[in-house]
Design a protein around this motif. Structure first.
Motif, PDB file in Angstrom:
ATOM      1  N   LEU A 154       0.928  -1.248   0.097  1.00 40.78           N
ATOM      2  CA  LEU A 154      -0.051   0.043   0.051  1.00 40.78           C
ATOM      3  C   LEU A 154       0.917   1.276   0.039  1.00 40.78           C
ATOM      4  O   LEU A 154       0.659   2.291   0.736  1.00 40.78           O
ATOM      5  CB  LEU A 154      -0.882  -0.041   1.291  1.00 40.78           C
ATOM      6  N   LYS A 155       2.000   1.329  -0.705  1.00 41.27           N
ATOM      7  CA  LYS A 155       2.915   2.191  -0.696  1.00 41.27           C
ATOM      8  C   LYS A 155       2.463   3.501  -1.635  1.00 41.27           C
ATOM      9  O   LYS A 155       1.748   3.378  -2.727  1.00 41.27           O
ATOM     10  CB  LYS A 155       4.222   1.740  -1.070  1.00 41.27           C
ATOM     11  N   GLY A 156       2.972   4.706  -1.469  1.00 44.05           N
ATOM     12  CA  GLY A 156       2.615   5.814  -2.067  1.00 44.05           C
ATOM     13  C   GLY A 156       1.150   6.219  -2.111  1.00 44.05           C
ATOM     14  O   GLY A 156       0.950   7.009  -3.322  1.00 44.05           O
ATOM     15  N   LYS A 157       0.235   5.825  -1.606  1.00 45.87           N
ATOM     16  CA  LYS A 157      -1.260   5.952  -1.836  1.00 45.87           C
ATOM     17  C   LYS A 157      -1.650   7.518  -1.128  1.00 45.87           C
ATOM     18  O   LYS A 157      -0.906   7.823  -0.295  1.00 45.87           O
ATOM     19  CB  LYS A 157      -1.896   4.940  -1.487  1.00 45.87           C
ATOM     20  N   GLY A 158      -2.451   8.049  -1.703  1.00 44.38           N
ATOM     21  CA  GLY A 158      -3.133   9.318  -0.889  1.00 44.38           C
ATOM     22  C   GLY A 158      -4.183   8.946  -0.088  1.00 44.38           C
ATOM     23  O   GLY A 158      -4.824   7.987  -0.430  1.00 44.38           O
ATOM     24  N   PHE A 159      -4.383   9.503   1.103  1.00 49.96           N
ATOM     25  CA  PHE A 159      -5.336   9.042   2.012  1.00 49.96           C
ATOM     26  C   PHE A 159      -6.002  10.302   2.396  1.00 49.96           C
ATOM     27  O   PHE A 159      -5.407  11.456   2.871  1.00 49.96           O
ATOM     28  CB  PHE A 159      -4.822   8.296   3.402  1.00 49.96           C
ATOM     29  N   TYR A 160      -7.353  10.276   2.675  1.00 50.70           N
ATOM     30  CA  TYR A 160      -8.135  11.405   3.227  1.00 50.70           C
ATOM     31  C   TYR A 160      -8.803  10.667   4.371  1.00 50.70           C
ATOM     32  O   TYR A 160      -9.338   9.446   4.595  1.00 50.70           O
ATOM     33  CB  TYR A 160      -9.432  11.847   2.240  1.00 50.70           C
ATOM     34  N   PHE A 161      -8.974  11.198   5.335  1.00 45.61           N
ATOM     35  CA  PHE A 161      -9.652  10.853   6.624  1.00 45.61           C
ATOM     36  C   PHE A 161     -11.171  11.672   6.827  1.00 45.61           C
ATOM     37  O   PHE A 161     -11.082  12.849   6.810  1.00 45.61           O
ATOM     38  CB  PHE A 161      -8.897  11.185   7.984  1.00 45.61           C
ATOM     39  N   PHE A 162     -12.210  11.062   7.208  1.00 44.47           N
ATOM     40  CA  PHE A 162     -13.207  11.850   7.336  1.00 44.47           C
ATOM     41  C   PHE A 162     -13.811  11.095   9.002  1.00 44.47           C
ATOM     42  O   PHE A 162     -13.991   9.947   8.910  1.00 44.47           O
ATOM     43  CB  PHE A 162     -14.503  11.456   6.444  1.00 44.47           C
ATOM     44  N   VAL A 163     -13.972  11.961   9.827  1.00 46.09           N
ATOM     45  CA  VAL A 163     -14.508  11.616  10.865  1.00 46.09           C
ATOM     46  C   VAL A 163     -15.687  12.377  11.437  1.00 46.09           C
ATOM     47  O   VAL A 163     -15.879  13.634  11.285  1.00 46.09           O
ATOM     48  CB  VAL A 163     -13.488  11.643  12.052  1.00 46.09           C
ATOM     49  N   THR A 164     -16.776  11.873  12.083  1.00 46.58           N
ATOM     50  CA  THR A 164     -17.899  12.296  12.601  1.00 46.58           C
ATOM     51  C   THR A 164     -17.986  12.028  13.857  1.00 46.58           C
ATOM     52  O   THR A 164     -17.482  10.929  14.540  1.00 46.58           O
ATOM     53  CB  THR A 164     -19.109  11.943  12.047  1.00 46.58           C
ATOM     54  N   ALA A 165     -18.359  12.860  15.004  1.00 46.63           N
ATOM     55  CA  ALA A 165     -18.475  12.854  16.365  1.00 46.63           C
ATOM     56  C   ALA A 165     -19.682  13.619  16.992  1.00 46.63           C
ATOM     57  O   ALA A 165     -20.030  14.687  16.312  1.00 46.63           O
ATOM     58  CB  ALA A 165     -17.236  13.032  17.040  1.00 46.63           C
ATOM     59  N   ALA A 166     -20.245  13.306  18.071  1.00 46.53           N
ATOM     60  CA  ALA A 166     -21.223  14.103  18.455  1.00 46.53           C
ATOM     61  C   ALA A 166     -20.780  15.634  19.212  1.00 46.53           C
ATOM     62  O   ALA A 166     -21.236  16.357  19.028  1.00 46.53           O
ATOM     63  CB  ALA A 166     -21.843  13.158  19.618  1.00 46.53           C
ATOM     64  N   ALA A 167     -19.533  15.230  19.868  1.00 46.06           N
ATOM     65  CA  ALA A 167     -19.058  16.556  20.563  1.00 46.06           C
ATOM     66  C   ALA A 167     -18.748  17.376  19.234  1.00 46.06           C
ATOM     67  O   ALA A 167     -18.241  17.140  18.521  1.00 46.06           O
ATOM     68  CB  ALA A 167     -17.722  16.042  21.237  1.00 46.06           C
ATOM     69  N   PRO A 168     -18.810  18.895  19.753  1.00 47.43           N
ATOM     70  CA  PRO A 168     -18.784  19.844  18.495  1.00 47.43           C
ATOM     71  C   PRO A 168     -17.168  20.268  18.240  1.00 47.43           C
ATOM     72  O   PRO A 168     -16.992  20.799  17.415  1.00 47.43           O
ATOM     73  CB  PRO A 168     -19.583  20.844  19.252  1.00 47.43           C
ATOM     74  N   GLN A 169     -16.360  19.813  19.291  1.00 51.88           N
ATOM     75  CA  GLN A 169     -14.987  20.316  19.122  1.00 51.88           C
ATOM     76  C   GLN A 169     -14.246  19.296  18.156  1.00 51.88           C
ATOM     77  O   GLN A 169     -14.346  18.177  18.434  1.00 51.88           O
ATOM     78  CB  GLN A 169     -14.373  20.470  20.502  1.00 51.88           C
ATOM     79  N   HIS A 170     -13.418  19.837  17.429  1.00 50.04           N
ATOM     80  CA  HIS A 170     -12.302  18.977  16.548  1.00 50.04           C
ATOM     81  C   HIS A 170     -11.686  18.050  17.425  1.00 50.04           C
ATOM     82  O   HIS A 170     -11.078  16.806  17.170  1.00 50.04           O
ATOM     83  CB  HIS A 170     -11.568  19.578  15.760  1.00 50.04           C
ATOM     84  N   GLY A 171     -11.211  18.522  18.501  1.00 47.57           N
ATOM     85  CA  GLY A 171     -10.383  17.609  19.663  1.00 47.57           C
ATOM     86  C   GLY A 171     -11.075  16.426  19.972  1.00 47.57           C
ATOM     87  O   GLY A 171     -10.501  15.275  20.322  1.00 47.57           O
ATOM     88  N   ALA A 172     -12.362  16.392  19.808  1.00 47.68           N
ATOM     89  CA  ALA A 172     -13.018  14.880  20.144  1.00 47.68           C
ATOM     90  C   ALA A 172     -12.830  13.802  19.117  1.00 47.68           C
ATOM     91  O   ALA A 172     -12.830  12.708  19.449  1.00 47.68           O
ATOM     92  CB  ALA A 172     -14.523  15.163  20.152  1.00 47.68           C
ATOM     93  N   ALA A 173     -12.100  14.274  18.205  1.00 46.82           N
ATOM     94  CA  ALA A 173     -11.758  13.464  17.101  1.00 46.82           C
ATOM     95  C   ALA A 173     -10.275  13.092  16.980  1.00 46.82           C
ATOM     96  O   ALA A 173      -9.741  12.501  16.246  1.00 46.82           O
ATOM     97  CB  ALA A 173     -12.179  13.620  15.448  1.00 46.82           C
ATOM     98  N   GLU A 174      -9.586  13.796  17.954  1.00 49.35           N
ATOM     99  CA  GLU A 174      -8.187  13.822  17.597  1.00 49.35           C
ATOM    100  C   GLU A 174      -7.440  12.383  17.887  1.00 49.35           C
ATOM    101  O   GLU A 174      -6.765  12.088  17.215  1.00 49.35           O
ATOM    102  CB  GLU A 174      -7.344  14.702  18.732  1.00 49.35           C
TER     103      GLU A 174
END
Length: 177
Positions: free
Chosen positions: A107-127
């Motif tokens: 799985l070398k050299g591939k580009g990755f995107y992360f999508f995360v959803t959370a109930a808490a409103p702060q981005h820190g909830a997904a860190e």
């Protein structure tokens, strides 16, 4: 380009699943080949740490992961989408990641995107979840983190439809080059 989106929510049309759809819609409109893989619709057993794959290159388990891994191997870009459960990724995502072991070096050299959803409103909830996904990428030669979409503050099914992340996911897909 070929794009494979791994949707790790157990909830059909859940918030992270809808972000996948938006990204893929934008990417398809830009002429890319797209596919979404819903892990909840697959039969994937957890890794048993038997190490058979380290000597033979294949997992001894005969389940849907073999076909999923082939699709991921063929992709240029991979989306990893997961809800945040107790400040971590879903069990479905963790099983997927662990089962990439037999071919992770490929799985070398591939580009990755992360999508995360959370109930808490702060981005820190997904860190912690993002840290886990980044840990996976650290094991893949030349893997490149291309972007993150935070769908924080999305608890109920469909909340993401009114969230700025919904448009952001579409625009990210549209902008792929």
């Amino acid at each position: 380009m070929k794009i494979a989106a791994i949707s790790a929510t157990p909830r059909l049309h859940g918030n992270s699943d809808l972000l996948c759809d938006q990204f893929l819609k934008g990417a398809a409109e830009s002429g890319h080949s797209v596919e979404k893989i819903r892990l909840a619709e697959s039969v994937i057993s957890p890794c048993d740490a038997c190490s058979s794959c380290q000597s033979g290159g294949l997992c001894v388990k005969e389940d849907d992961m073999r076909g999923i891994l082939e699709k991921v191997m063929e992709a240029d870009v991979i989306v990893l989408a997961t809800p945040v459960y107790f400040y971590s990724m879903s069990a479905q995502m963790k099983i997927f990641i662990d089962r990439c072991l037999p071919r992770h070096r490929e799985l070398k050299g591939k580009g990755f995107y992360f999508f995360v959803t959370a109930a808490a409103p702060q981005h820190g909830a997904a860190e912690e979840t993002i840290a886990g996904l980044r840990g996976f990428l650290r094991c893949l030669p030349g893997a490149q983190e291309k972007g993150i979409v935070y769908g924080t503050g999305a608890w109920d099914k469909g909340d993401i439809l009114r969230h700025p992340a919904y448009e952001t996911a579409y625009e990210m897909g549209k902008a792929l080059s």
